[in-house]
Design a protein around this motif. Structure first.
Motif, PDB file in Angstrom:
ATOM      1  N   CYS A 107       9.301  -4.581  -2.870  1.00  0.00           N
ATOM      2  CA  CYS A 107       9.103  -3.982  -1.709  1.00  0.00           C
ATOM      3  C   CYS A 107       7.893  -5.060  -1.607  1.00  0.00           C
ATOM      4  O   CYS A 107       6.958  -4.902   0.246  1.00  0.00           O
ATOM      5  N   TYR A 108       6.798  -6.124  -1.862  1.00  0.00           N
ATOM      6  CA  TYR A 108       6.172  -6.815  -1.097  1.00  0.00           C
ATOM      7  C   TYR A 108       7.228  -8.079  -0.840  1.00  0.00           C
ATOM      8  O   TYR A 108       7.661  -8.954  -1.314  1.00  0.00           O
ATOM      9  N   ALA A 126      11.827  -3.976  -6.968  1.00  0.00           N
ATOM     10  CA  ALA A 126      12.579  -3.747  -6.072  1.00  0.00           C
ATOM     11  C   ALA A 126      12.431  -4.182  -4.959  1.00  0.00           C
ATOM     12  O   ALA A 126      12.668  -3.529  -3.871  1.00  0.00           O
ATOM     13  N   LEU A 181       9.652   1.439  -7.923  1.00  0.00           N
ATOM     14  CA  LEU A 181       9.845   2.561  -8.879  1.00  0.00           C
ATOM     15  C   LEU A 181       8.650   2.822  -9.612  1.00  0.00           C
ATOM     16  O   LEU A 181       8.856   3.073 -10.503  1.00  0.00           O
ATOM     17  N   GLU A 182       7.574   2.595  -9.091  1.00  0.00           N
ATOM     18  CA  GLU A 182       6.513   3.092  -9.485  1.00  0.00           C
ATOM     19  C   GLU A 182       5.844   2.826 -11.481  1.00  0.00           C
ATOM     20  O   GLU A 182       5.316   3.827 -11.971  1.00  0.00           O
ATOM     21  N   CYS A 183       6.272   1.063 -11.438  1.00  0.00           N
ATOM     22  CA  CYS A 183       6.103   1.014 -12.432  1.00  0.00           C
ATOM     23  C   CYS A 183       5.437   0.386 -12.704  1.00  0.00           C
ATOM     24  O   CYS A 183       4.347   0.128 -13.527  1.00  0.00           O
ATOM     25  N   GLY A 184       4.331  -0.038 -11.835  1.00  0.00           N
ATOM     26  CA  GLY A 184       2.801   0.127 -11.590  1.00  0.00           C
ATOM     27  C   GLY A 184       2.260  -1.506 -12.133  1.00  0.00           C
ATOM     28  O   GLY A 184       1.060  -2.557 -12.268  1.00  0.00           O
ATOM     29  N   THR A 185       3.611  -2.662 -12.291  1.00  0.00           N
ATOM     30  CA  THR A 185       3.373  -4.186 -12.450  1.00  0.00           C
ATOM     31  C   THR A 185       2.700  -4.635 -11.031  1.00  0.00           C
ATOM     32  O   THR A 185       1.826  -5.587 -11.794  1.00  0.00           O
ATOM     33  N   CYS A 186       2.609  -4.381  -9.684  1.00  0.00           N
ATOM     34  CA  CYS A 186       2.144  -4.434  -8.990  1.00  0.00           C
ATOM     35  C   CYS A 186       0.058  -4.703  -8.967  1.00  0.00           C
ATOM     36  O   CYS A 186       0.061  -5.472  -8.863  1.00  0.00           O
ATOM     37  N   TRP A 242      -3.485   2.136  -5.760  1.00  0.00           N
ATOM     38  CA  TRP A 242      -1.988   3.056  -6.230  1.00  0.00           C
ATOM     39  C   TRP A 242      -2.405   4.031  -6.314  1.00  0.00           C
ATOM     40  O   TRP A 242      -3.412   4.567  -6.848  1.00  0.00           O
TER      41      TRP A 242
END
Ligand code: SF4
Ligand code: SF4
Length: 97
Positions: free
Chosen positions: A49-50, A47, A66-71, A83
């Protein structure tokens, strides 16, 4: 199957911002600038975001997350991301179908 690009599909999602209560935060921004060489969060967040700024600092804006948790996984080495899922009713509303 539609011929939409990923960006167009993402645009179909809706996002409800919990104003003033971001659900993800950078714990120590100084660590990003001084000790994180690759700053992979700035290229891996789907997305966007960073954002890496010219001075090496990283800015996080969680709108559209997207709340995917990748970061969280990417930053595992530095553990510099706090998070959590958004409060109920806020955050990403995925389009189904
Ligand atoms: S991966 Fe973690 S430590 Fe590195 S720039 Fe991103 S938030 Fe900062
Ligand atoms: S959870 Fe996913 S979409 Fe949200 S900020 Fe992290 S990488 Fe980006």
């Amino acid at each position: 199957m539609s011929g939409l690009r990923v960006e167009e599909k993402l645009f179909q999602n809706r996002y409800r911002v919990d104003a003033g209560r971001p659900h993800i935060g950078i714990v120590d921004p100084t660590l990003c600038a001084d000790s994180c060489r690759d700053q992979q969060c700035t290229v891996c967040c789907p997305a966007g975001c960073y954002t890496r700024e010219g001075n090496g600092r990283v800015v996080l804006i969680t709108d559209g997350c997207l709340e995917c948790g990748t970061c969280r996984i990417i930053c595992e080495e530095h553990r510099n991301i706090a998070w959590a899922y958004p409060r109920g009713g806020y955050g990403i509303l995925f389009k189904f179908g």
